[in-house]
Motif scaffolding. Structure first.
Motif, mmCIF file in Angstrom:
data_model
loop_
_atom_site.group_PDB
_atom_site.id
_atom_site.type_symbol
_atom_site.label_atom_id
_atom_site.label_comp_id
_atom_site.label_asym_id
_atom_site.label_seq_id
_atom_site.Cartn_x
_atom_site.Cartn_y
_atom_site.Cartn_z
ATOM 1 N N ARG A 51 -41.468 -32.352 27.815
ATOM 2 C CA ARG A 51 -40.991 -33.013 26.598
ATOM 3 C C ARG A 51 -40.116 -32.125 25.714
ATOM 4 O O ARG A 51 -39.769 -32.522 24.607
ATOM 5 N N THR A 52 -39.751 -30.941 26.184
ATOM 6 C CA THR A 52 -38.987 -30.011 25.357
ATOM 7 C C THR A 52 -37.826 -29.423 26.139
ATOM 8 O O THR A 52 -37.999 -29.001 27.284
ATOM 9 N N ILE B 55 -37.323 -32.112 21.085
ATOM 10 C CA ILE B 55 -38.746 -32.335 21.311
ATOM 11 C C ILE B 55 -38.995 -33.842 21.326
ATOM 12 O O ILE B 55 -38.725 -34.529 20.338
ATOM 13 N N GLU B 56 -39.500 -34.341 22.435
ATOM 14 C CA GLU B 56 -39.766 -35.766 22.587
ATOM 15 C C GLU B 56 -41.222 -36.068 22.240
ATOM 16 O O GLU B 56 -42.140 -35.406 22.735
ATOM 17 N N THR B 57 -41.427 -37.062 21.366
ATOM 18 C CA THR B 57 -42.784 -37.467 20.974
ATOM 19 C C THR B 57 -42.857 -38.989 20.989
ATOM 20 O O THR B 57 -42.686 -39.634 19.967
ATOM 21 N N GLY B 58 -43.104 -39.574 22.147
ATOM 22 C CA GLY B 58 -43.187 -41.030 22.231
ATOM 23 C C GLY B 58 -41.835 -41.668 21.972
ATOM 24 O O GLY B 58 -40.857 -41.407 22.655
ATOM 25 N N HIS C 84 -39.890 -41.161 19.457
ATOM 26 C CA HIS C 84 -39.017 -40.292 18.684
ATOM 27 C C HIS C 84 -38.540 -39.118 19.534
ATOM 28 O O HIS C 84 -39.238 -38.656 20.422
ATOM 29 N N VAL C 85 -37.334 -38.643 19.215
ATOM 30 C CA VAL C 85 -36.878 -37.344 19.697
ATOM 31 C C VAL C 85 -36.427 -36.555 18.474
ATOM 32 O O VAL C 85 -35.579 -37.004 17.711
ATOM 33 N N ARG D 55 -34.897 -42.387 16.546
ATOM 34 C CA ARG D 55 -35.932 -43.414 16.761
ATOM 35 C C ARG D 55 -35.331 -44.590 17.512
ATOM 36 O O ARG D 55 -34.255 -45.075 17.166
#
Length: 298
Positions: free
Chosen positions: A214-215, A243-246, A248-249, A286
């Motif tokens: 994710r990074t 950084i990817e979080t679901g 969001h990036v 988003r």
């Protein structure tokens, strides 16, 4: 009578077996048909750092971007090393289909509006169709909406406009490494001096290295080709972490350019890394699904 029923039962069994055998043969032939495997996720978002990447929003999805660059770190403690000063851009990008997307945005820097489109021309692939790289076209226009500095002269609306055209050549060498080369053309309808060029050419080089699932760590550099612009301005160098979080990036970056649209950061960068003209910034990306594409018929 029993004999006829037995014959009918055997006949039906034979037909069913023939149908299954034919289906198995077709499945075997389908399995042997060469498949085309396309490269995907060459970059995590539609940006390498500040510049465009080969990626488009998926068909039917809307991306909302909040982009923020602080002031330069060499402003010292009085301005909290640039944190008291900021430039903001809000943007929307929409995937019309699998190969075309459109975007609009507005920056606080020079109160600039921008609109653009990005179209995929080639897709990197292996198998039945072997294509070593991906290619996209990016084109956009920018409008400076600041009040005229000199209202005593004749000012034209067209003088507010500038344009960008780019070809994005990208290759995903592995799951960990991708590289992109971006020939860039900038046109300004109005320039400060007669000796300045309305047309500016640059070449961008960008890449990313995947650190975790994710990074990624990204880098990008735009080189101004020799001319009045190259004599006046600096080449833009930017470093970023995605950084990817679901849904969001998040991207955090360091760059020597404070603006976040092509005319300004490609053709008008004034910051020098060695002089401490380094701008800390971030982007929040988003994604919203507007509609799901209809499944293809088999």
């Amino acid at each position: 009578m029993l004999r006829n029923k037995t014959f009918l039962l055997l006949f039906i069994t034979f037909l069913a077996g023939s149908q299954l055998a034919a289906q198995d043969l077709m499945d075997m032939l389908d399995d042997e048909t060469p498949q085309t495997n396309y490269a995907y996720a060459t970059f995590k978002t539609t940006r390498v750092v500040l510049g465009q990447s080969i990626e488009n929003p998926a068909a039917g999805t809307l991306q909302f971007l909040v982009e923020h660059n602080f002031g330069s770190v060499n402003q010292g403690a009085y301005n909290m090393w640039g944190l008291d000063v900021s430039t903001v851009r809000l943007g929307f990008e929409y995937g019309i289909n699998n190969w075309l997307s459109v975007a609009i945005g507005r920056s606080s820097f020079e109160k600039t509006f921008d609109g653009s489109l990005k179209a995929k021309i080639l897709r990197q692939s292996t198998g039945a169709r072997n294509m070593p790289l991906s290619l996209s076209f990016y084109g956009g226009s920018m409008l400076n909406s600041m009040k005229w500095a000199d209202t005593s002269r004749t000012n034209y609306f067209s003088s507010r406009m500038s344009y960008v055209a780019q070809l994005l050549f990208a290759r995903k060498f592995s799951n960990a490494f991708s590289l992109q080369i971006t020939p860039t053309y900038i046109h300004k309808n109005l320039v400060p001096l007669r000796t300045d060029n309305n047309d500016i050419f640059a070449v961008g080089v960008g890449g990313r290295v995947k650190v975790t699932q994710r990074t990624t760590v990204n880098a990008e550099y735009f080189y101004l080709l020799p001319g009045p612009a190259a004599d006046t301005y600096q080449n833009c160098l930017s470093l970023g972490v995605d950084i990817e979080t679901g849904g969001h990036v998040f991207q955090f970056r360091l760059t020597n350019a404070q603006p976040m649209f092509e005319r300004a950061f490609v053709a008008e960068t004034t910051g020098k890394w060695l002089d401490g003209d380094i701008f800390l910034g971030f982007t929040i990306n988003r994604v919203f699904t507007i509609h799901k594409p209809k499944p293809r018929a088999s």
